[in-house]
Write a protein that holds these residues in place. Structure first.
Motif, PDB file in Angstrom:
ATOM      1  N   ASN A  23       0.795  -1.178   0.097  1.00  0.00           N
ATOM      2  CA  ASN A  23      -0.023  -0.072   0.040  1.00  0.00           C
ATOM      3  C   ASN A  23       0.970   1.311   0.054  1.00  0.00           C
ATOM      4  O   ASN A  23       2.026   1.280   0.482  1.00  0.00           O
ATOM      5  N   ILE A  24       0.466   2.274  -0.528  1.00  0.00           N
ATOM      6  CA  ILE A  24       1.232   3.558  -0.790  1.00  0.00           C
ATOM      7  C   ILE A  24       0.109   4.679  -0.258  1.00  0.00           C
ATOM      8  O   ILE A  24      -0.937   4.616  -0.431  1.00  0.00           O
ATOM      9  N   GLU A  25       0.794   5.498   0.751  1.00  0.00           N
ATOM     10  CA  GLU A  25      -0.038   6.616   1.173  1.00  0.00           C
ATOM     11  C   GLU A  25       0.518   7.616   1.327  1.00  0.00           C
ATOM     12  O   GLU A  25       2.070   7.997   1.018  1.00  0.00           O
ATOM     13  N   CYS A  26       0.098   8.866   1.387  1.00  0.00           N
ATOM     14  CA  CYS A  26       0.467  10.144   1.344  1.00  0.00           C
ATOM     15  C   CYS A  26       0.162  10.991   2.493  1.00  0.00           C
ATOM     16  O   CYS A  26      -1.124  11.269   2.667  1.00  0.00           O
ATOM     17  N   TYR A  27       1.058  11.789   3.225  1.00  0.00           N
ATOM     18  CA  TYR A  27       0.731  12.538   4.233  1.00  0.00           C
ATOM     19  C   TYR A  27       1.405  13.976   4.021  1.00  0.00           C
ATOM     20  O   TYR A  27       2.964  13.903   3.629  1.00  0.00           O
ATOM     21  N   SER A  28       0.845  15.134   3.993  1.00  0.00           N
ATOM     22  CA  SER A  28       1.569  16.446   4.007  1.00  0.00           C
ATOM     23  C   SER A  28       1.176  17.378   4.793  1.00  0.00           C
ATOM     24  O   SER A  28      -0.127  17.556   5.615  1.00  0.00           O
ATOM     25  N   THR A  29       1.989  18.502   5.093  1.00  0.00           N
ATOM     26  CA  THR A  29       1.847  19.569   5.889  1.00  0.00           C
ATOM     27  C   THR A  29       1.952  20.493   4.878  1.00  0.00           C
ATOM     28  O   THR A  29       3.280  20.894   4.655  1.00  0.00           O
ATOM     29  N   GLU A  30       1.028  21.401   4.723  1.00  0.00           N
ATOM     30  CA  GLU A  30       1.379  22.440   3.563  1.00  0.00           C
ATOM     31  C   GLU A  30       2.539  23.421   4.092  1.00  0.00           C
ATOM     32  O   GLU A  30       2.536  23.834   4.890  1.00  0.00           O
ATOM     33  N   ASN A  31       3.110  23.718   2.986  1.00  0.00           N
ATOM     34  CA  ASN A  31       4.453  24.686   3.237  1.00  0.00           C
ATOM     35  C   ASN A  31       5.392  24.066   4.054  1.00  0.00           C
ATOM     36  O   ASN A  31       6.594  24.967   4.398  1.00  0.00           O
ATOM     37  N   ILE A  32       5.403  22.814   4.446  1.00  0.00           N
ATOM     38  CA  ILE A  32       6.504  22.366   5.364  1.00  0.00           C
ATOM     39  C   ILE A  32       7.111  20.855   4.781  1.00  0.00           C
ATOM     40  O   ILE A  32       8.092  20.905   4.382  1.00  0.00           O
TER      41      ILE A  32
END
Length: 684
Positions: free
Chosen positions: A395-404
């Motif tokens: 499985n592949i997942e994406c996590y993100s914090t904008e501008n970081i």
């Protein structure tokens, strides 16, 4: 989608079969008049109405011979004909025949036929509604009472037939369209991934022609001898070309052959080292600048095996790196790749400290054709990455914090997990295994395993075995009882398969196994046979064990004269074009994007700019606008700018000319074309 567009789409879908539909309609309507009037007489028949229907179907059968004027109305004629001749005609005849069983069945058949011919549910709903109401109205005008023989339960049957047909046909159509979409996206993805290396390969051939003299002679007035430095350069270019060809060939073949019903086929899957694949990917990735490699940190606690394909996983790493490097100019940008184990799975984390992804976009990040904040992006890479990892049972997942930061987490199951064992079991049925030996128990156990896994087992006696048999049989593995084979035949057999992908398992079942030395670089797997369970384990391990090879790069020189700036994000194309220009006597300045080029132009001047139209960070189009309008670049407002692009139509040329592009150069271009256009504008 408008009704007109729906009708056009439905017509295109059925157009290849219109001849047969027209033929059956022309012949069927009159023929069934004879059946219902004389063979199985019905209370009501209508020959003129049937002839009208046959006449309406006739243009389908002779559409190739109709005047061009008819093509303007062919779609309207198509919908009217199906509506009139199927739901209207059969509903009217059913009413006039007092809802007899024969005509109820005929009306249901007409519903199914109309659904098959016009797959669009909305058009069918509108057509059927209008046709049924018109038939009921005409029936009422003809016989006053249209309810003779009617029962309300018929409506339930008709509704079921209609909606069932719609659902099945719609599902079938969606499946066809999704396959077409997948094929288009997949082919576009291959084209996108292979265009740059192929362009670089083309350009390198021009360099080879430039460096190689036409003949070898000592007369400096005729032709010069090739120097040692140039020989070194040629060898490096050839090695790089071989690497590009091999990688491109294996990538295209694997990607094309791995597609099976919109899924990645696991037939090429084997045990692989995650560490080896990631290191290989980081070594061969096409960095825009050498310093970009320093922006990637790789850390691993413990190397694990995964069950999959190295080229496909490398493809995933390439896509994640490419997406991350899009924002490499952000302050403190870096990429951290980590590998660690957790809960019986291996986790690969790819984290970049770039722009980040908005929360609203993350849910769509793996959707085909979806992009987030990137110009000139097809939106195909991450969707295909998802397919690859899913095929690995991960499985592949994406996590993100904008501008970081943005983090992609890949979870791959351990090779001992039940899901991997299930994949291996399913794959074994496609394997072909040869057993060489005499031992009865060993042969019996091999037959049991062949029955259990359903693989193809061939048995040959070593005394009469001819190694040329391998040429006609694509074996996956050869199992040899070394106690029953002569060393001479064993060596001959090994030499015949040394350069192939065939696995070799040597089995000893006696206490004194003979000494086997076939090669220093490769030793077949050797074990002492005790039990079928051990044989099963060793066989699976060997069948799915894999080995991998490597790669190499090169450097160039400089000369002097008029200054040409090469602005291209493809490092190989900059390198090869630079060599050709330097050998022609120009001083070459390189930049990997429009922003880098502008920084140089603020402090120095050039005589000509070769600018790629599409680049990350700042495109050639945006850079050209700055050069032509910003006072910081006033010295270059009349400098020739040649647009370097993969495709240019007339409308695009006109647009680029209006913003300040001087001339155009298709990518890739031959040495003659490149030098001609440079000479033309520098000498102007």
């Amino acid at each position: 989608m408008s009704i007109k567009q729906r009708i056009t789409s439905a017509y295109r879908y059925i157009e290849p079969n219109l001849f047969f539909i027209g033929l059956f309609g022309c012949l069927g309507f009159p023929a069934y008049y004879l059946i219902w009037a004389y063979v199985f007489p019905q209370p009501y028949e209508n020959l003129p109405l049937r002839l009208v229907c046959a006449a309406l179907f006739l243009p389908f059968a002779i559409k190739s011979y109709l005047p061009s004027l008819f093509s303007r109305y062919k779609e309207k004629h198509f919908v009217f004909t199906i509506c009139f001749c199927l739901p209207f005609f059969f509903c009217y005849m059913m009413i006039r025949n007092e809802w007899s069983v024969e005509w109820i069945m005929s009306f249901m058949a007409a519903i199914f036929l109309s659904i098959i011919i016009i797959y669009d549910w909305l058009i069918i709903l509108i057509c059927t509604t209008i046709a049924a109401c018109s038939a009921a109205l005409l029936g009422y005008l003809s016989m006053d009472n249209i309810g003779i023989g009617f029962h309300y339960s018929y409506l339930i049957v008709f509704s079921f037939s209609y909606f069932t047909g719609i659902c099945f046909n719609y599902r079938n159509r969606i499946e066809i369209e999704s396959k077409q979409l997948f094929s288009r996206s997949f082919s576009n993805g291959i084209a996108h991934e292979m265009r740059n290396p192929l362009s670089a390969l083309y350009a390198s051939q021009e360099v080879l022609l430039e460096l190689l003299p036409e003949t070898l002679t000592d007369d400096p007035q005729q032709h010069r001898l090739i120097s040692n430095a140039e020989i070194h350069k040629l060898r490096n270019i050839i090695k790089d070309n071989i690497s590009v060809i091999n990688n491109g060939h294996s990538t295209i073949n694997l990607l094309l052959n791995s597609i099976d019903s919109q899924k990645i086929s696991p037939h090429s899957f084997q045990y692989l080292s995650i560490n080896d694949v990631i290191i290989d990917a980081l070594n061969v990735y096409g960095y825009q600048q050498k310093s970009d490699r320093q922006l990637v940190t790789y850390q691993i606690n413990k190397d694990n095996l995964f069950f999959g394909n190295d080229i496909l996983l490398r493809y995933v790493i390439f896509n994640l790196l490419k997406n991350s490097f899009y924002y490499k100019d952000k302050p403190n940008f870096k990429i951290v790749i980590s590998v660690y184990s957790k809960n019986n799975e291996t986790i690969i984390s790819v984290k970049d400290y770039g722009k980040g992804i908005p929360l609203t976009a993350i849910k769509n990040i793996f959707t085909e054709y979806y992009t987030s904040g990137k110009k000139n992006n097809s939106g195909l890479g991450l969707s295909f990455c998802k397919k690859v990892i899913t095929a690995f049972a991960g499985n592949i997942e994406c996590y993100s914090t904008e501008n970081i930061s943005t983090t992609f987490i890949i979870r791959l199951p351990n090779v001992t997990s039940s899901v991997v064992e299930k994949m291996q079991f399913d794959l074994m049925c496609s394997k072909k295994i040869l057993f060489l030996g005499y031992h009865n128990q060993l042969l019996s156990d091999m037959n049991h395993l062949a029955f259990f896994y359903n693989f193809t087992l061939l048995y040959k006696k070593t005394s009469s075995y001819d190694v040329t048999d391998i040429n006609t049989n694509n074996y996956d593995c050869i199992i040899i009882d070394i106690d029953s084979i002569q060393n001479e035949l064993l060596t001959k057999l090994y030499n015949h398969i040394a350069t192939t992908a065939i696995k070799v398992i040597l089995i000893s079942h006696s206490n004194s196994a003979k000494e086997i030395v076939l090669s220093k670089t490769y030793q077949p797997y050797l074990f002492k046979y005790n039990h079928i369970d051990e044989l099963q384990k060793k066989l699976i391990t060997q069948i799915f064990t894999h080995k991998t090879p490597v790669n190499d790069g090169f450097i160039t020189t400089n000369v002097n004269k008029a200054k040409v700036m090469l602005v291209d994000d493809n490092v190989s194309l900059r390198l090869y074009s630079g060599i050709l220009l330097k050998n022609a006597g120009y001083d070459v300045i390189e930049a990997d994007n429009g922003r880098t080029a502008l920084s140089y132009l603020e402090e120095s001047t050039v005589d000509l700019i070769l600018m790629d139209s599409q680049m990350p960070v700042m495109s050639g189009i945006d850079a050209t606008k700055e050069i032509r309008t910003n006072h910081l670049y006033s010295l270059h407002q009349n400098t020739p700018i040649i647009c370097y692009s993969g495709s240019l139509d007339a409308e695009h040329r006109e647009h680029l000319t209006n913003i300040g592009i001087t001339d155009f150069l298709l990518k890739p271009s031959s040495k003659t074309t490149l030098l001609d256009i440079v000479h033309k504008w520098i000498d102007a």
